[in-house]
Enzyme design. Structure first.
Site, PDB file in Angstrom:
ATOM      1  CE  LYS A 177      28.770  25.212  48.431  1.00  0.00           C
ATOM      2  NZ  LYS A 177      29.157  25.773  49.740  1.00  0.00           N
ATOM      3  CE  LYS A 203      31.205  22.689  49.289  1.00  0.00           C
ATOM      4  NZ  LYS A 203      31.565  23.647  50.354  1.00  0.00           N
ATOM      5  CG  ASP A 259      29.457  24.011  53.404  1.00  0.00           C
ATOM      6  OD1 ASP A 259      28.373  24.238  53.982  1.00  0.00           O
ATOM      7  OD2 ASP A 259      29.690  24.364  52.231  1.00  0.00           O
TER       8      ASP A 259
END
Lengths: 813, 345
Positions: free
Chosen positions: B281, B245, B182
């Protein structure tokens, strides 16, 4: 039973029902049969009745009384009896009542929402989240107007007993839009709900009474169109407010012509939804969902014509189809549906019929792959492409979930297509370019324009249409004022049979002119003109030029002693046609002229009139035999009146309405367009100026018909117009027989409003003829003191000279 | 499909089948990993999001869709499988990371699953998400579970370390067994419209990830406008993001429905253009079961059912699971539940 494990795999939606036990208990408590609600109680449920059904299932919900003329009369009598005491309450006391009604709606919000969903077929989500909260909002907002009435509307009072007829698409919300301002103003009400959807009105009346609303203030008479006809035609009704189809609006306009009843109409629409290439297309797709699949498309302001810039047309249609696949249609009490049931099989069949016609006329129909439920009354969301402007589905209001799409190339073409309809209720404009969006909004013929949004409503913003979508506004200051009337008009008795000497003279003149041709040739004896002067022939004034009358006839103008003092052209329908064309040509430019520039022109008119004051006074004396002092006074007042409207020209501002969005609703005061001004018989100069000046100040183009007996002041006036920089076509003057000319103008489909002062018969004819294109009328036959500022000038005139367009502008980046 | 565990190197473009699936479990079609594409600046600049319109859609969507009874229970179980159980605290130690991993293996009390007839379902968290120093401990704790470990590498949460440092951190995390990275973008590049630099940044990290899947954190709370968020989403996808995300969880505003709407619509547009499916996400601020259901409805409505699987949708959350578990107990017992009855993550 579907198991958790199965759903875990499919991730399907399941049923999410709202309970209906309370609603059904209420129906059962009334034995599922209702009388009318009159004078604070239900009448006995008699034999004359009909069934109201649940559209989602077809099951009978209750029996509803079919109101007779006697039922209507009883309700109007109850309202009339309650009126004095209700009107005598202070604004504050009525505000307490309205506040109590708002609270009552909130206390019983779910009951209202469920009954509405059952009766109408619309989804509980909409009734719960939109209809019912807006109902409470309207009563709260109008509690405020009641509170402020004396301070904000001095010299005004309640119009009286109001007859209201509302449609089935937003039954309770339309009740609130009608009842809240009426009660706040001090009116008492007889309301007829639509026969498909009477239940929430009855529930409301019952609970309102329980909340302390005095008996007779709000009466509900149920029934079909016959009941509505009896209500609007009842002589005890002082104002009629109607929401429904344009067809029925015409019938009502015709039926009550000349009755002296005030009238507001909120009618049909074929509202455009404009998507420009720089719009947020995904956002606009959701806008379309709210525009045409809200309430199954059974919305007067539904965005039913999708106009998309050609460069993004195909992409947008593809996005829209994908979105349509995810719409859910189902039982209205299911909390997870987008669309409920169509109100009645009659309506569904009408939708299906128009869809079939549209296809037969060459348009391409598209519907999502899923099927609507087998039982009940449903219609799927439908998208048409390849729709030409001539196709019936591009022109007629379908009142169902059917959208037609057309591409456009340029902003100008988008406006042309958007306005290519007899309707003018609402419009939606999607663009991320503020310059473009704010340029388009004023060009659209629509009472409401939403920028990057659609179907936003609030009690603080006026709602209502242009053109054949009706007139009058609901909501905001502009809506509240529709339930008020100037106290001076009340004092003199605004009613058909009040005829004063001046008016009687006008009437007999009108009767004469209708009965026989006007004198063409001056009588030999008693010629008032002095000796061999240079001939000065008054002509018509059309498009900035003097024009000979088409017919080639003139009429002789006599002084009070019957001596000829001049001749004017005998205008006919072709002269009016030419005048309206000239006015139409001039109207856009004049409307776009700044208030300051219009003021300059009006000041200039005053200046030039003032310079010729003696001449105009002399002409008044010659025509009317007025005393020198009175004639001079009339000229002076005309100059002052021109000053008044020069002053107003840059001050009759619109408003910024405080609506509950991050943004504003701008209430523009737009000119009506081309307005016919059939001027008063008396006060040949001042009467003419009293009509023409406010219209011109507000940006309208005028076709004026001067006093039939005393037209020479107006024909003299065109020289003043000529020398005062009034653009050609802004003021046109056609002399001749008043009532025949008025009738032609009232019938003319390119005239957008008509002001008339004259006989009762003439006013009746004007109001009746106006039903053709549903132009606004301001027809009066009761005496007006033109010398008196309260009666002869001011805001009332300006209000009639404009129409309010509310442009909703959400913002935020 | 995001790789079930570290080290099982598979072809980049074809995902393995969902491990442990039963006949009842929908097995998504194999996913082609986003290969990225050249930056299209004209397309980026043409993107516009009308905030008011997005907020209206976001506000009405939860009112348009709701699930009740066993539908709600099933949806909540699905939500559990989509959670990246996360701990990103300065005081993390191997002990609390191991506790989180244990919870990831068994996120819902077995008695509740049994009562729902869901014992056979593969109910486990989508991933465990930690700082780089705890990757190895998490990989160890999750060995054999099929649950991937995600590492917030690239100088999380600001991202403002030298590029070489950030890439080195990615390399180290992958080496420790992180199956998912991430990353955080440099928000200033978005605010300055330096799209090429943003593209290069994401592409460089993607290259360093190798087999590990890349989730690109936009830091939406610091991007100022929905239009910026949508444009950044687009650039990240063109640069090869497997997921986009919202947030680090450290910004003052984290995942919201309007932000999500702007991002998932870009995912849809990217799919329409390239045919590639990119995951989404939302992270930060999603604490209640009701919120989780709203997000599932958003994905279902805007992108379709395919995005209701862990290879295309994850919640970044730490407190959410306990509330979901409480709601599941309420479904089973009919009594409102207490958090202390659930094993804490």
């Amino acid at each position: 039973m579907t198991t958790v494990a199965e759903i875990f795999s499919t991730m399907a939606y399941g049923p999410a029902p709202e309970g209906d036990a309370e609603a059904r208990a209420w129906l059962a408590a009334h034995g599922a049969a209702f009388g009318h609600f009159v004078n604070g109680r239900f009448t006995a449920a008699g034999a004359a009745s009909f069934e109201t059904r649940e559209p989602a299932t077809g099951r009978v919900l209750a029996r509803i009384a079919q109101g007779s003329a006697a039922d209507v009369a009883a309700a109007v009598a109850a309202a009339g009896a309650a009126l004095p005491a209700w009107q005598a309450l202070s604004g504050h006391e009525r505000a307490r009542h309205l506040y109590a009604l708002a609270r009552m709606v909130q206390r019983h919000s779910r009951l209202f929402a469920v009954v509405e969903a059952l009766d109408n077929g619309k989804s509980i989500r909409e009734t719960r989240d939109l209809d019912v909260p807006l109902v409470a909002r309207h009563f709260t907002h109008h509690a405020g107007w009641a509170q402020l009435l004396e301070a904000e509307f001095p010299g005004h009072e309640a119009v009286g007993v109001v007859g209201q007829v509302i449609p089935w698409n937003f039954p309770l919300l339309m009740l609130a839009w009608k009842v809240a301002p009426a009660l706040a103003a001090g009116c008492t009400v007889v309301l007829k709900p639509a026969e498909y959807t009477s239940l929430t009105a009855l529930l409301f009346a019952e609970l309102a009474h329980a909340a302390g609303l005095p008996a007779g203030v709000l009466n509900i008479v149920t029934g079909d169109g016959r009941t509505g006809a009896a209500l609007v035609e009842h002589p005890g009704v002082a104002k009629v407010a109607f929401t429904g189809s344009t067809e029925v609006g015409r019938v009502i306009r015709t039926a009550i012509a000349g009755s002296g009843k005030a009238l507001t109409l909120e009618l049909g629409g074929k509202s455009p939804f404009l998507v420009f290439e720089d719009a947020d297309l995904d956002g606009a797709v959701e806008g379309v969902v709210d525009a045409i699949w809200f309430n199954q498309g059974q919305v007067c302001c539904a965005g039913s014509r999708l106009l998309v810039q050609e460069s993004v047309h195909d992409a947008f249609v593809a996005k829209l189809r994908a979105r349509m696949e995810t719409l859910r249609v189902g039982g209205p009490l299911d909390k997870a549906v987008d669309m409920g049931a169509i109100v009645d099989p009659v309506q569904r069949d009408r939708i299906a019929g128009l869809v079939a016609q549209g296809e037969a006329q060459g348009a391409t129909r598209w519907q999502p792959s899923w099927a609507v439920p087998a039982q009940g009354c449903w219609y799927p969301p439908t998208l048409f492409t390849n729709v030409e402007t001539s196709n019936v589905i591009a022109r007629e209001e379908i009142f169902g979930p059917v959208l037609v799409t057309m591409p456009f190339r340029t902003p100008a073409e988008s406006v042309a297509l958007a306005n290519n309809t007899p309707y003018g209720l609402a419009a939606s404009v999607w663009s991320e370019n503020i310059n473009l969006a704010l340029d388009i909004a004023p060009k659209l013929k629509a009472g409401v324009v939403w920028i990057n949004a659609t179907n936003l409503f609030d009690a603080a913003a006026g709602f209502g249409g242009y053109r054949e979508s009706g007139y009058g506004r609901e909501g905001g200051r502009e809506g509240f004022v529709e339930y008020l009337v100037p106290s001076w008009e009340k004092r003199i008795g605004r009613a058909p049979r009040v005829v004063r000497p001046a008016a009687r003279a006008a009437r007999s003149a009108a009767a004469r002119s209708a009965a026989a041709p006007a004198a063409r040739i001056a009588p030999d004896a008693g010629h008032a003109l002095p000796g061999p002067a240079v001939d000065r022939t008054a002509k018509l004034f059309v498009g900035g030029k003097q024009a000979r009358p088409d017919a080639g006839y003139s009429r002789v103008i006599l002084d009070p002693q019957g001596r000829a003092i001049g001749e004017v052209g005998e205008g006919n329908r072709k002269d009016l046609r030419n005048a309206v064309e000239a006015a139409q040509a001039a109207a856009p430019g004049w409307a776009a002229t700044s208030g300051h520039a219009r003021a300059q022109v009006l000041y200039y008119l005053a200046e030039n009139l003032s310079a010729r004051a003696d001449e105009f006074a002399g002409r008044i004396r010659a025509q009317t035999g007025a005393a020198a002092e009175d004639a001079a006074n009339e000229v002076d007042l005309a100059v002052r009146r021109l000053f008044t409207y020069a002053a107003w020209a840059d001050k009759h501002d619109g408003a910024i309405h405080s609506v509950p969005i991050r943004g504003v609703a701008l209430a523009f005061h737009e000119p009506v367009g081309v307005v016919a001004a059939v001027a008063p018989a008396d006060c040949p100069l001042l009467g003419f100026v009293s009509f023409v000046a406010p219209l011109v100040a507000a940006g309208n183009a005028v076709v004026a018909v001067p006093s039939e007996r005393h037209p020479l002041s107006a024909t003299d006036f065109y020289q003043v117009l000529d020398t005062s920089d009034v653009p050609a076509g802004v003021v046109n003057i056609v002399t001749g027989a008043r009532d025949p000319l008025a009738k032609v103008l009232a019938e003319h489909d390119d005239v957008e409003a008509i002001w008339y002062h004259g006989s009762h018969e003439g006013a009746t004819a004007v109001e009746r003829a106006s039903a053709g294109n549903l132009k606004r009328t301001w027809a009066r036959w009761w005496p007006v003191d033109w010398m008196h500022a309260e009666q002869g000038e001011g805001r009332a005139y300006l209000r009639q000279a404009v129409q309010v367009k509310n442009v909703w502008i959400p913002w935020g980046e | 499909m995001i790789r079930p565990s570290a080290g099982t190197g598979t072809a980049a473009r074809v995902a393995p089948a969902d491990a442990g699936g039963t006949a009842l479990v929908h097995v998504p079609a194999p996913l082609v990993r986003n290969p990225g594409e050249p930056l299209d600046l004209a397309a980026v600049r043409a993107i516009r999001v009308n905030r008011s319109a997005a907020e209206r859609r976001a506000a009405t969507l939860p009112a348009r869709r709701t699930v009740k009874k066993q539908w709600q229970a099933a949806w909540l179980l699905k939500a559990v499988t989509l959670m990246d159980l996360t701990t990103l605290q300065g005081d993390d130690t191997p002990a609390n990371v191991r506790r989180l991993c244990a919870k990831a293996r068994q996120p819902v009390r077995p008695d509740l699953l049994e009562a729902m007839g869901a014992s056979a379902l593969p109910i486990r968290a989508g991933a465990v998400c930690v700082y780089h120093p705890f990757v190895a401990a998490a990989v160890d704790a999750l060995r054999g579970s099929g649950i991937p470990v995600a590492a917030v590498s690239t100088a999380f949460p600001s991202g403002l370390a030298p590029m070489a440092t950030r890439l080195a951190e990615v390399r180290a995390s992958v080496a420790d067994g992180a199956a998912e990275i991430d990353m955080v973008i440099t928000r200033g590049l978005v605010l300055r419209g330096e799209w090429q630099a943003l593209y290069d940044e994401v592409a460089a990290v993607r290259a360093m990830c190798g087999e590990a899947h890349l989730k690109v954190i936009l830091g939406t709370g610091e991007l100022a406008t929905l239009t910026n968020i949508a444009r950044a989403s687009w650039v990240a996808m063109q640069a090869g993001a497997d997921f986009i995300k919202t947030s680090t969880g450290k910004e003052s505003v984290n995942a919201t429905l309007p932000v999500s709407l702007a991002m998932v619509r870009m995912i849809r547009a990217y799919r329409e253009r390239s045919g590639v499916l990119v995951g989404y996400k939302p992270a930060g601020g999603i604490r209640t079961a009701k919120q989780a259901l709203d997000y599932l409805a958003l994905m279902k409505e805007e992108l379709g059912d395919r995005w209701l699987a862990p290879d295309l949708f994850r919640f970044g959350a730490s407190a959410l699971l306990t509330d979901v578990e409480r709601q599941l107990e309420h479904f089973v017992t009919g009594r409102y539940a207490a958090a202390h009855r659930m094993p804490m993550p």
